[in-house]
Scaffold this active site. Structure first.
Site, short mmCIF file in Angstrom:
data_model
loop_
_atom_site.label_atom_id
_atom_site.label_comp_id
_atom_site.label_asym_id
_atom_site.label_seq_id
_atom_site.Cartn_x
_atom_site.Cartn_y
_atom_site.Cartn_z
N CYS A 187 12.41 -37.81 -3.18
CA CYS A 187 12.44 -36.41 -3.65
C CYS A 187 13.06 -35.49 -2.59
O CYS A 187 12.73 -35.59 -1.41
CB CYS A 187 11.03 -35.94 -3.98
SG CYS A 187 11.01 -34.27 -4.64
N CYS A 216 7.70 -30.56 0.44
CA CYS A 216 6.25 -30.30 0.36
C CYS A 216 5.55 -31.07 1.51
O CYS A 216 5.63 -32.30 1.56
CB CYS A 216 5.70 -30.74 -0.99
SG CYS A 216 6.70 -30.10 -2.36
N CYS A 233 3.47 -34.38 1.05
CA CYS A 233 3.87 -35.39 0.06
C CYS A 233 4.51 -36.65 0.66
O CYS A 233 5.45 -36.58 1.45
CB CYS A 233 4.81 -34.77 -0.95
SG CYS A 233 5.12 -35.87 -2.33
N CYS A 257 -1.12 -39.42 -17.82
CA CYS A 257 -0.31 -38.44 -17.09
C CYS A 257 0.81 -39.17 -16.33
O CYS A 257 0.54 -40.08 -15.55
CB CYS A 257 -1.16 -37.71 -16.06
SG CYS A 257 -2.63 -36.98 -16.76
N CYS A 275 0.58 -36.10 -20.74
CA CYS A 275 0.79 -35.09 -19.71
C CYS A 275 1.94 -35.57 -18.83
O CYS A 275 2.01 -36.77 -18.54
CB CYS A 275 -0.48 -34.92 -18.87
SG CYS A 275 -0.28 -33.77 -17.50
N CYS A 292 -1.63 -27.38 -17.18
CA CYS A 292 -2.50 -28.04 -16.19
C CYS A 292 -2.03 -27.53 -14.84
O CYS A 292 -0.92 -27.85 -14.41
CB CYS A 292 -2.34 -29.55 -16.30
SG CYS A 292 -3.19 -30.46 -14.99
N ARG A 334 -10.64 -30.35 -12.89
CA ARG A 334 -10.52 -31.77 -12.54
C ARG A 334 -10.75 -32.01 -11.06
O ARG A 334 -10.09 -31.40 -10.20
CB ARG A 334 -9.14 -32.32 -12.94
CG ARG A 334 -9.03 -33.83 -12.62
CD ARG A 334 -7.78 -34.49 -13.17
NE ARG A 334 -7.65 -34.22 -14.57
CZ ARG A 334 -6.61 -33.62 -15.13
NH1 ARG A 334 -5.60 -33.25 -14.39
NH2 ARG A 334 -6.58 -33.39 -16.41
N1 SAM Z 1 7.47 -33.54 -8.15
C1 SAM Z 1 6.73 -32.75 -9.04
C2 SAM Z 1 6.26 -31.47 -8.40
O1 SAM Z 1 5.90 -31.49 -7.24
O2 SAM Z 1 6.21 -30.45 -9.08
C3 SAM Z 1 5.56 -33.47 -9.67
C4 SAM Z 1 4.75 -34.45 -8.88
S1 SAM Z 1 3.76 -33.82 -7.55
C5 SAM Z 1 3.30 -35.27 -6.72
C6 SAM Z 1 2.34 -33.17 -8.34
C7 SAM Z 1 1.29 -32.54 -7.48
O3 SAM Z 1 0.54 -33.55 -6.84
C8 SAM Z 1 1.70 -31.64 -6.36
O4 SAM Z 1 2.05 -30.36 -6.79
C9 SAM Z 1 0.46 -31.59 -5.52
O5 SAM Z 1 -0.40 -30.55 -5.93
C10 SAM Z 1 -0.19 -32.94 -5.78
N2 SAM Z 1 -0.09 -33.80 -4.58
C11 SAM Z 1 1.00 -34.41 -4.13
N3 SAM Z 1 0.76 -35.06 -2.98
C12 SAM Z 1 -0.55 -34.85 -2.69
C13 SAM Z 1 -1.39 -35.24 -1.61
N4 SAM Z 1 -0.95 -35.98 -0.60
N5 SAM Z 1 -2.68 -34.85 -1.65
C14 SAM Z 1 -3.15 -34.10 -2.67
N6 SAM Z 1 -2.38 -33.70 -3.70
C15 SAM Z 1 -1.09 -34.05 -3.71
FE1 SF4 Z 2 8.80 -33.81 -4.47
FE2 SF4 Z 2 6.40 -34.49 -3.65
FE3 SF4 Z 2 7.11 -31.93 -3.63
FE4 SF4 Z 2 6.73 -33.19 -5.99
S1 SF4 Z 2 5.17 -32.77 -4.44
S2 SF4 Z 2 8.42 -31.84 -5.43
S3 SF4 Z 2 7.41 -35.25 -5.45
S4 SF4 Z 2 8.02 -33.57 -2.40
#
Ligand code: SAM
Ligand code: SF4
Ligand code: DTB
Length: 387
Positions: free
Chosen positions: A99, A103, A106, A143, A174, A234, A306
């Site tokens: 990606c 973030c 992530c 989901c 979802c 959600c 949740r």
């Molecule tokens: N890539 C898309 C996005 O970020 O909008 C969808 C997938 S992303 C993994 C969905 C959500 O998972 C993130 O917005 C975050 O809130 C949660 N998430 C991701 N990594 C996480 C982590 N290490 N611990 C807790 N929540 C996490």
């Molecule tokens: Fe990409 Fe992870 Fe951010 Fe979703 S949460 S946009 S997968 S970096």
């Protein structure tokens, strides 16, 4: 309102409460009368579905004695839900890694050196096979998550087939695919999508310390597109990223003052992933996490809250307190997207020990628009293999 012990009306009490020797509680709601008197705009309206909360009110809730906070949350929970039912969703990563976003939590960002390997979008048949297994294991919602900044037309076309296939199995659908345009949201709605997950993640103030490649407003715009398309929203966030208690209050305040409350509010605890900037962040006190669940329950009385990522690092007792505080949904299955979740056997045991039954799928899913789903509490009828 009348005080059980003194018979004062709220107003008389407001004038005199300072002179009373002990706390008085309203006979029906159990609310401390001195709380009502000192903050009528908050306590006299507890239980109401409202979107005009102030941050100060949210902070007041956070600051309550723990027993009072849990009491209010549980009271409101029981007014809207069966307290012994928990909705069960299963999560599948349909497009993992690679990606472009940054973030800071992530595992799937190309910017960080994690052990997650980049994979292509999963084949339809593999997705449907996972969904069949999830359904057989008792999940009512499937989901699908993709590591996209936003989906491209070809990707969206393939995902629409997945949505249609999962829905044909009789499960709620979802997806979480990153940012959407209004047209993409309508396309997903037409494909039969029930819920779109898109988190605010944290407060507006703290956001820039976690993510720089998209703005808070981008997230709000996607939420608006989803809501306008008639898809259930959600939306929640992550706690334990080093944010302050003010940030947690602000996050919940923003969620609870959206034009309509999200139908699902995932509260994640940071899953610390080696190689990401947030790895090594000081762990959040479990009681603070439980407080946030309780405040979310009070602010959004009819939403499913949740208990999301992070359960694998929580004791059974912490999870039990989260359910007591009003959490009524979980991810079930030993994997989240890329990180671990408690194994099914453990969760079944925990449900049994707590006398929790999985919630049956809502009848209202066909007319998925927010307000209609909220019109009535979930039917108390389980079709699940779990018991
Ligand atoms: N890539 C898309 C996005 O970020 O909008 C969808 C997938 S992303 C993994 C969905 C959500 O998972 C993130 O917005 C975050 O809130 C949660 N998430 C991701 N990594 C996480 C982590 N290490 N611990 C807790 N929540 C996490
Ligand atoms: Fe990409 Fe992870 Fe951010 Fe979703 S949460 S946009 S997968 S970096
Ligand atoms: C949400 O709020 N939590 C889920 C879901 N929405 C997509 C994701 C949790 C991801 C945890 C980290 C991982 O497994 O990679």
């Amino acid at each position: 309102m009348k005080c059980r012990a003194h018979g004062y009306s709220t107003l008389a009490f407001a004038a005199e409460w300072g002179n009373l020797p002990f706390r008085c509680f309203h006979a029906e709601t159990g609310i401390a009368m001195h709380d009502v008197a000192s903050n009528p705009g908050l306590f006299a309206r507890l239980g109401e579905v409202r979107t005009d909360w102030t941050v100060e009110q949210v902070r007041t809730l956070f600051a309550l004695p723990f027993a009072d906070l849990i009491y209010h949350a549980q009271h409101i929970h029981r007014q809207n839900f069966d307290p012994n039912r928990v909705q069960v969703s299963t999560l599948l990563s349909i497009k993992t890694g690679g990606c472009p976003e940054d973030c800071g939590y992530c595992s799937q960002s190309i910017r960080y050196n994690t052990t997650v390997e980049r994979e292509e979008l999963m084949e339809l048949e593999r997705v449907l096979e996972s969904a069949r297994i999830a359904k057989a294991n008792g999940a009512t919602r499937f989901c699908m998550g993709a590591a996209y900044r936003s989906p491209k037309p070809k990707q969206l076309a393939a995902i629409k087939h997945m949505i249609a296939g999962v829905r044909e199995m009789g499960m709620e659908t979802c997806v979480t695919l990153g940012m959407l345009t209004p047209d993409q949201a309508v396309e997903l709605k037409d494909a039969g999508l029930d819920y779109y997950n898109h988190n605010l993640d944290t407060s507006k103030d703290f956001y820039g310390k976690v993510i720089t490649t998209r703005t808070y407003q981008d997230r709000l715009d996607t939420l608006e597109a989803v809501r306008n398309a008639g898809i259930n929203v959600c939306c929640g966030g992550i706690l334990g990223m080093g944010e302050s208690s003010q940030d947690r209050a602000q996050l919940l305040h923003t969620l609870a003052t959206l034009p309509a409350h999200p139908e699902s509010v995932p509260i994640n605890q940071l899953m610390q992933v080696p190689g990401t900037p947030l790895f090594g962040t000081e762990k959040l006190d479990a009681l603070e996490f439980i407080r946030a669940i309780a405040v979310a329950r009070i602010l959004m009385p009819k939403s499913h809250v949740r208990l999301s990522a992070g359960r694998s690092g929580m004791s059974d007792e912490t999870q039990a307190l989260c359910f007591l505080a009003g959490a009524n949904s979980i991810f079930y299955g030993d994997k989240l997207l890329t990180t671990e979740n408690p194994d099914e056997h453990h969760d079944l045991g925990l449900f049994k020990r707590l006398g929790i039954q999985p919630e049956a799928q809502r009848d209202a899913v066909d007319t998925a628009h927010a307000r209609s789903v909220h019109a009535e509490a979930a039917p108390i009828r389980s079709t699940m293999a779990l018991s």
